[in-house]
Write an enzyme that holds these catalytic residues in place. Structure first.
Site, PDB file in Angstrom:
ATOM      1  N   ASP A  11       0.852  -1.186   0.000  1.00  0.00           N
ATOM      2  CA  ASP A  11       0.000   0.000   0.000  1.00  0.00           C
ATOM      3  C   ASP A  11       0.890   1.238   0.000  1.00  0.00           C
ATOM      4  OD1 ASP A  11      -2.813   1.197   0.434  1.00  0.00           O
ATOM      5  OD2 ASP A  11      -1.607   2.172   1.983  1.00  0.00           O
ATOM      6  N   GLU A  29       0.919   5.529   0.555  1.00  0.00           N
ATOM      7  CA  GLU A  29       0.309   6.824   0.844  1.00  0.00           C
ATOM      8  C   GLU A  29       1.035   7.834  -0.032  1.00  0.00           C
ATOM      9  OE1 GLU A  29      -2.369   6.855   2.514  1.00  0.00           O
ATOM     10  OE2 GLU A  29      -2.157   4.800   3.242  1.00  0.00           O
ATOM     11  N   HIS A  51      -5.425   4.270   6.374  1.00  0.00           N
ATOM     12  CA  HIS A  51      -4.695   5.306   5.628  1.00  0.00           C
ATOM     13  C   HIS A  51      -3.260   5.495   6.128  1.00  0.00           C
ATOM     14  CE1 HIS A  51      -8.496   5.916   3.776  1.00  0.00           C
ATOM     15  NE2 HIS A  51      -9.032   6.438   4.847  1.00  0.00           N
ATOM     16  N   ASP A  68      -2.725  -0.660   6.410  1.00  0.00           N
ATOM     17  CA  ASP A  68      -3.603  -0.994   5.283  1.00  0.00           C
ATOM     18  C   ASP A  68      -3.117  -2.244   4.554  1.00  0.00           C
ATOM     19  OD1 ASP A  68      -5.233   1.134   5.862  1.00  0.00           O
ATOM     20  OD2 ASP A  68      -4.775   2.287   4.072  1.00  0.00           O
TER      21      ASP A  68
END
Length: 208
Positions: A14, A16, A154, A159
């Site tokens: 994942d 960000e 998040h 995540d």
């Protein structure tokens, strides 16, 4: 001929980011990933990375990652060079994978690295497995599938871990519901592209 790999032996990742698209100048600010081997998380990778400019107050509030936190971190290229070693030789899973793959490809290219694996979207698979879920956002599916909540949504590693548990829950459901002892990665990749109206028929055919 390429050897078939097990669906429960993957890297789940994942990102960000500062925004939605690297094409418009957005960069990664955090990568989180877990290595899953035969249904067990055996390794983790998590790094913040400095995109080289200030991130917006919206992204700070959305992710909990602040400009102060990023100030002393390594640049994206340095982190992604390390991450390329973590994912080497593995297929990849991400929730809403088209988003994460855009950033993965972009940041690896800037770091002069590449990867050979195939990427599968757990969101697309979940639309076929959990057709009764109110929606297919990660937070909703974690509750719907009874997956443990880990850390904060998040943030990349949390995540990635929750996506990994969701992925394994879907594999387990396929095994039990359709009597398929071994589920392969390419089968779930194909399932992600099957019209959801025919998902049951496709999964039934795997048991034949």
């Amino acid at each position: 001929m390429q050897k078939r790999t097990l669906a429960d032996s993957v890297v789940v990742l994942d990102f960000e980011t500062t925004g939605l698209s690297p094409q418009y100048g957005d960069r990664a600010i955090e990568i989180g990933a877990v290595l899953v081997e035969e249904g067990r998380i055996v390794d983790r990778f998590q790094k913040l990375m400095n995109p080289g400019f200030r991130i917006s107050s919206f992204i700070e509030a959305y992710t909990g990652i602040t400009n102060e936190m990023l100030k002393g971190e390594a640049c994206c290229e340095e982190v992604m060079a390390q991450f390329s070693e973590f994912i080497a030789g593995h297929n990849i899973v991400a929730h809403n994978a088209s988003f994460d793959k855009r950033f993965l490809d972009f940041e690896l290219k800037r770091a002069n690295r590449s990867y050979e694996g195939v990427c599968c979207c757990s969101l697309l698979v979940s639309r076929r497995i959990y057709q009764d879920s109110p929606n297919h956002k990660l937070q909703t599916l974690v509750s719907h599938a009874g997956v443990p909540t880990i850390g904060s949504f998040h943030r990349a590693l949390a995540d990635a871990e929750m996506t990994a548990h969701l992925w394994l829950a879907m594999i387990d459901r396929i095994r039990k519901q359709y009597g398929i002892p071994t589920v392969f990665f390419d089968q779930l990749s194909e399932l992600s592209r099957v019209d959801k109206l025919y998902a049951h028929r496709y999964l039934t055919s795997l048991a034949d």
